[in-house]
Design a protein around this motif. Structure first.
Motif: not given
Lengths: 115, 111
Positions: A58-73
């Motif tokens: 979405g349209n949010f600044p780079g301060r917002f980040s995420g990740r997903q692990f192999s177990n989908s968490r």
């Protein structure tokens, strides 16, 4: 079958700090998406992960980040917090990347307050 | 850019009344249209999902319709009950942006 679990439920941080929110999807769901809900802007899409890869953003600044692990968490991180980041952050999971026959299932959210 | 609008913003009705909530969207190239319910301080509960090729979906006392050509969806609630009090949100799913939500309709059903 357990629903979508978000931790923590409540969080209070001060400006300039960073925060990490966690989301455990429903077992078997491979897609996790994040939304921010505020009284002024409503519900806004942050990003979506599928098979450990960010698929949409979405349209949010780079301060917002995420990740997903192999177990989908999934985790989302917000750095250099601002007062305007105070919101309810909702995580949703689904079987696939789109909702064709699998509606999104939402967690109860993490209420973040920035002081 | 998809924009979703819901009317009315708030609605108060006596118990037993049938009611209609409205949702409009600007981009008709949607995968589907979804209706959710949100109780105070809680997450969203999926109520109905209408695929782009469908015209309506029903679940119990709820019926949702979709008219892609006019960019509109309605949620019909029959014989409303106090337990139906909540905020109802519609959301359009389009490529690249997952769900775009409306601002919601806050419904109060009075006993």
């Amino acid at each position: 079958k357990a629903g979508v679990t978000q931790t923590p439920r409540y969080l209070i941080k001060t400006r300039g700090q960073q925060v990490t929110l966690s989301c455990s999807p429903i077992s078997g769901h491979r897609s996790v998406s994040w939304y921010q809900q505020t009284p002024g802007q409503g519900l806004q899409f942050l990003f979506e992960y599928f098979s450990e890869t960010q698929r949409n953003k979405g349209n949010f600044p780079g301060r917002f980040s995420g990740r997903q692990f192999s177990n989908s968490r999934s985790e989302m991180n917000v750095s250099t917090l601002e007062l305007g980041d105070s919101a309810l952050y909702l995580c949703a999971s689904s079987l696939d990347i789109t909702s064709y026959n699998s509606p999104l299932h939402f967690g109860n959210g993490t209420r973040l307050t920035v002081t | 850019k998809q924009e979703v609008t819901q009317i009315p913003a708030a609605l108060s009705v006596p118990e037993g009344e049938n009611l209609v909530l409205n949702c409009s969207f600007t981009d008709s190239a949607i995968y589907n249209l979804q209706w959710f319910r949100q109780d105070p301080g809680k997450g969203l509960t999926s109520l109905l999902l209408i695929q782009s090729s469908q015209r309506e979906q029903t679940s119990g006392r709820l019926n949702a319709s979709l008219d892609k050509s006019s960019g509109r969806s309605t949620l019909y609630i029959a014989a409303s009950q106090p337990g139906d009090s909540a905020t109802y949100l519609c959301a359009a799913e389009t490529s690249g942006s997952r769900l775009t939500f409306g601002e919601g309709t806050q419904l109060t059903v009075n006993p």
